[in-house]
Design an enzyme around this catalytic site. Structure first.
Site, mmCIF file in Angstrom:
data_model
loop_
_atom_site.group_PDB
_atom_site.id
_atom_site.type_symbol
_atom_site.label_atom_id
_atom_site.label_comp_id
_atom_site.label_asym_id
_atom_site.label_seq_id
_atom_site.Cartn_x
_atom_site.Cartn_y
_atom_site.Cartn_z
ATOM 1 C CB SER A 116 -1.309 2.355 7.067
ATOM 2 O OG SER A 116 -0.538 2.960 6.073
ATOM 3 C CG ASP A 162 -1.148 4.695 3.666
ATOM 4 O OD1 ASP A 162 -0.447 4.062 2.853
ATOM 5 O OD2 ASP A 162 -0.699 5.597 4.388
#
Length: 376
Positions: A116, A162
């Site tokens: 991420s 995320d």
């Protein structure tokens, strides 16, 4: 002032990358996930400049981009600048104050790793803009606006996991996040004589060009069909038994995708219990089961991730291993006995190279806090 002189900036603002321990491809289906923010971070050095421009630079790129704060919608196709521009636009649309500033980006989250980097960039950009303008920082609000930037500006129809982990992570803890309600519980990362090892398969991937959005559409189709006979708002509302009784109306790949989601949600529940009880054997088994489901039912692993997970699972010190992230490249996360970690790293890297020709990268990282703001 020198753009690359860290000391010439007013603030150092950072946000974390994340590893998802378990709960893959369920965040956009209303499920619970178990990510942890990492010491791998995106850092933004920021200073107000008294103009109507946001000037961007990167420590590892020669590119320099200047954003007009009155035309932030115009940078969707500008490489590297689209994530900061989209984040700034969503912050602006939320009615927040934006001032012209210089921003220098330094990212230690490997790009395309499934850890991420995009969320870390989005969250840290918004937090830096807030800091430069003297706006209050609400990590949950920033996470939601960062998610909006990724969905509406860069075209990835992502869930909230995320950005939430990047903004709201806590040192030495995982975050049990209910993606339907945004309720969270911090779960201590007490793994006994084990450690989590993250290995990158080093096959480049791009979520916009991958089948990520296709998978999301398939789960939405499954939900649409099941809602005709069940009182549910999302696939995560179903237990495995309830799904088994109701799935006759689903066919083929759509049925497989939904089954993965329902069973993965149950694995998250079991994994949290295992962590709290210190049952590392059970936790490792759940990681391995998760990978098999992502490979066979959700079909988001691919040759490289499968080879990496197989090499990990074959090592005697490994209790379990799975792909983490959206898939189609990226990383595995493995639960390994500390006494065998060095042997594990070496053997897995060798076996993976023999199978694929790619050199894997191993990351030494721990669970960390989300957003950090430091005055320079």
């Amino acid at each position: 002032m020198d753009f690359y002189d860290f000391k010439s900036y007013d603030y150092k603002v950072s946000a974390a990358g994340r590893v998802n321990i378990i709960g893959e491809h369920v965040d956009y289906c209303g499920g619970k996930v178990l990510p942890a923010a990492l010491t791998l971070r995106n850092t933004v050095y920021v200073r107000a400049n008294g103009t109507d421009k946001i000037n961007l630079a990167w420590t590892d790129l020669p590119d320099r981009v200047s954003l007009d704060i009155n035309k932030l919608d115009a940078y969707r196709d500008v490489k590297y600048a689209n994530y900061p521009a989209g984040s700034a636009l969503m912050w602006q649309h939320a009615g927040k104050k934006i001032v012209g500033c210089d921003m220098l980006f330094e990212c230690t989250v490997p790009f395309g790793s499934g850890l991420s980097s995009s969320a870390a960039i989005e969250v840290s950009t918004i937090a830096a803009l807030a800091t430069a303008a003297g706006e209050a920082i609400d990590p949950v609000e920033i996470a939601l606006l960062a998610q909006k930037a990724e969905r509406e500006y860069t075209g990835v129809n992502c869930g909230i996991m995320d950005q939430y982990a990047s903004a709201c992570g806590k040192k030495h803890h995982a975050v049990l996040l209910d993606c339907k309600t945004l309720e969270r519980e911090y779960v201590p990362m007490e793994l006994g004589d084990c450690a989590l090892v993250i290995i990158n398969c080093n096959k480049p991937h791009n979520l916009v060009e991958s089948k990520y959005n296709e998978r999301r559409a398939e789960t939405e189709k499954a939900l649409e069909i099941l809602k005709k006979k069940l009182d549910i708002s999302c696939l995560a509302d179903l237990t495995p038994l309830e799904f088994a009784c109701a799935c006759g109306s689903l066919e083929g790949k759509v049925k497989d995708r939904a089954r993965h989601v329902v069973e993965e949600c149950d694995r998250v529940r079991l994994a949290v219990n295992a962590m709290k009880e210190g049952n590392m054997i059970e936790l490792g088994s759940l990681l391995t089961s998760s990978h098999a489901s992502l490979r066979d039912l959700y079909e988001v692993t691919g040759k490289e991730l499968d080879a990496l997970a197989a090499a990990a699972q074959a090592h005697p010190a490994c209790l379990g291993s799975r792909m983490t992230g959206a898939g189609f490249g990226g990383c595995t996360v493995s639960l390994v006995k500390k006494s065998g970690v060095e042997s594990f790293k070496q053997q897995v890297a060798e076996e993976y190279y023999k199978a694929t020709g790619y050199r894997a990268a191993v990351y030494d990282t721990d669970a960390d806090d989300g957003i950090r703001v430091e005055k320079i």
